[in-house]
Design an enzyme around this catalytic site. Sequence first.
Site, PDB file in Angstrom:
ATOM      1  N   ASP A 478       0.819  -1.216   0.000  1.00 22.04           N
ATOM      2  CA  ASP A 478       0.000   0.000   0.000  1.00 22.04           C
ATOM      3  C   ASP A 478       0.860   1.277   0.000  1.00 22.04           C
ATOM      4  OD1 ASP A 478      -2.368   1.410   0.077  1.00 22.04           O
ATOM      5  OD2 ASP A 478      -3.195   0.272   1.745  1.00 22.04           O
ATOM      6  N   ASP A 539     -10.627   2.284  -3.209  1.00 19.69           N
ATOM      7  CA  ASP A 539     -11.074   2.137  -1.818  1.00 19.69           C
ATOM      8  C   ASP A 539     -12.592   2.163  -1.732  1.00 19.69           C
ATOM      9  OD1 ASP A 539      -8.848   1.590  -0.414  1.00 19.69           O
ATOM     10  OD2 ASP A 539      -8.541   3.592   0.409  1.00 19.69           O
TER      11      ASP A 539
HETATM   12  C1  GLA Z   1      -5.710   1.831   2.235  1.00 21.02           C
HETATM   13  C2  GLA Z   1      -6.151   0.657   1.412  1.00 21.02           C
HETATM   14  C3  GLA Z   1      -7.239  -0.101   2.145  1.00 21.02           C
HETATM   15  C4  GLA Z   1      -6.674  -0.568   3.476  1.00 21.02           C
HETATM   16  C5  GLA Z   1      -6.174   0.629   4.274  1.00 21.02           C
HETATM   17  C6  GLA Z   1      -5.453   0.197   5.524  1.00 21.02           C
HETATM   18  O1  GLA Z   1      -6.711   2.786   2.340  1.00 21.02           O
HETATM   19  O2  GLA Z   1      -6.586   1.066   0.143  1.00 21.02           O
HETATM   20  O3  GLA Z   1      -7.682  -1.192   1.384  1.00 21.02           O
HETATM   21  O4  GLA Z   1      -5.647  -1.481   3.255  1.00 21.02           O
HETATM   22  O5  GLA Z   1      -5.271   1.415   3.512  1.00 21.02           O
HETATM   23  O6  GLA Z   1      -4.963   1.248   6.229  1.00 21.02           O
END
Ligand code: GLA
Length: 718
Positions: A478, A539
């Site tokens: 990420d 997201d």
């Molecule tokens: C990002 C990712 C999510 C999750 C969060 C965790 O927003 O896109 O899917 O993994 O971080 O903090």
Amino acid sequence: MIKFDQKNSIFYLTTKNTSYIMGVLNDTVLTHLHWGGKIAHIDSIETVITDAKRGMCAASKRLDLGYCEDVIPLEYSPYGTTDLREPSLVLRYADKSAVGDFRYAGYEIVEGKPALCGLPSTYCEAGDSVSTLIIKLEDKLNGINLYLSYSVFDEYDAITRSVRLENVSDAPVEIDRIFSANIDMRCLDFEIITLEGAWCRDRFVHKNSLLNGNVSISSMRGVSGHNRNPFFALADKNTTETQGEAYGVSFVYSGNFEGGVQKDAFNSNRVYIGINSTDFSEVLNAGESFTAPEVVLAYSDEGLSGMSRIYHKLYRERLCRGIFRDKERDVLINNWEGTYFNFDDEKIVNIAKVAKEMNLDLLVLDDGWFGVRDHDRCSLGDWVVNLNKLKGGLDGLAKSINDLGLRFGLWFEPEMISEDSDLFRAHPDWRMPSGKVTPSPSRWQYILDLSRKEVQDYVIESVCAVLASANIEYVKWDFNRNMAEIPYGGTYKYIVGLYRVMEEITSRNPNVLFESCASGGGRFDPGMLHYMPQVWTSDCSDALERLSIQYGTSMCYPYSTMGAHISAVPNHQTRRTTPFGFRADVAMVGQFGFELDTTKMTEEELQLSRDAVAKYKKLREIFHTGDLYRLKSPFEGNTVALEFLSQDKNKCVVCYYVERCHCNDACELIKLHGLDANGVYRVEDTDKVYGGDFLMKYGLDFDPNMDYKSEIVVLIKE
Ligand code: GLA
């Protein structure tokens, strides 16, 4: 594939359906003659360049007096000539001058495609019909050589470009701009199609007419970004998804970029893309060379879907790498929306137990397993398991998950550092920027300075150590903020460092499947796909929003690269409640999974999940390797239709979705494409049969009279 007509000084690059043609004028200036449908022969450069002189334009000293460089179509345009349009290259020489004099100095044709040193790129394999033309332009005045490379992917119907600069003088030169492509296309009444949005609204399709002047896209976020993807298409106003000419420009880079079209008073369109020059500056010392990232060009006369199909196949097969490239991937359960930071090993094992009953293959443990991270204000950088939460450690948890018959995967955010972390306490200067500027936090976090070798090495070793500590078979990588307040020139150096880190970690762990993520699709770009063959698409997990997000993403990227999950309702981002079947049918065209607390599911939902997993496993091959035809757009109406056709045309799957119904609405006829007109297709498991010609010329009927309705029709050729 590559031919040089010596007599007329014309280069022909030819793929299955495309010609890309350049000419050398007066043995000096490389001109662009054509990119589009196939042309076997052009009599002379003058057949194309007829409009070569205008008032108020300097007659070029490099050409005879009949030509003004400012109005002729050029293939690349360094600053400091009489061409006063958007320059492709801006150099500053040791004597402070920026005036160069690049002249054609020969060419070379090589079989295959040389790798781009340290940068992601498409590649070829033994047996592929690919060759590369390298054209040399020489600036004797300043001692600089410029190499323009064109790789021709015959069967894939694509042409890639890149640029290399070589300093053969004895003084340093500063590169202020180096675009990767310039194409001067003449006299077409284009629309520009871009993928735009924001966090949770990734890659919506936008269409705009070209105006006189510049229409451009860019990122200054240190990532390719949610806001604008490093891709655009140009299409005639009458081009649709299934017919007409479409030209795609896709940039294989994950940082700041700029691209666009400059339309001039004579209807010439200067198309360009490259690293964003606003904050770019590299010094090229004597004897050094610099390679700019790759651009992938795709032309189709079968509409926008035709253009997308070229990218889909090329990116799936010759950009993505590793053992997972051609593998069917696991159906996963991710705990993020199910638990957020609030979990321990018992809870995760319980989620996994139910996931097993749902016939899932892999559990991915998301954010919160390391340091003391019970919230998002701390611990990034401390990649050490939190034994209060996971009492048996990662190894213990992985074993429990494996014992249930599931594989185990893990979330990382390796490029970040929290102020409240042991890493920051030990190395405050590893935060970017270091020195007198204190950076501003975003989600309470900061970025590690990956332009520094010791920081790259820390990330490589700490991630590899965790991967070696337990049976971890999947990584979600990420990146949850944009870059800001970065020293001039720093984002490019960062991205090159990141590519080294990713190359090293992924090649040391070839049996781990890596998925990239940047708050969802903030780095959904070809650069990342070279290291990690799938991306967490957005997201936003709301099915209705995902219809648009995934549709837009498919302009350039195949569904096989899109992570797509069923989440709980009401949806956490939109508060919308959609039926389970709709959520399943939207998610299953991508890399399918679930993102919820399985222990809270009802018996009915568990049964629906098992059915969805079975349906997905039957259809995933065609969703991920079939030819896509986008038949109804969520950006143009209330219903969406996608057709996936197997390469042999024997199987066709039509996905039809209704967003909101209008009461008592008419049925909708959807005409299919690409079928065998003489073939007979049966709707699977029924006695309904249709002729291929009927399905293409008359269409299949769909009833849109229900909100959030979805239908997946499977047609098998008899
Ligand atoms: C990002 C990712 C999510 C999750 C969060 C965790 O927003 O896109 O899917 O993994 O971080 O903090």
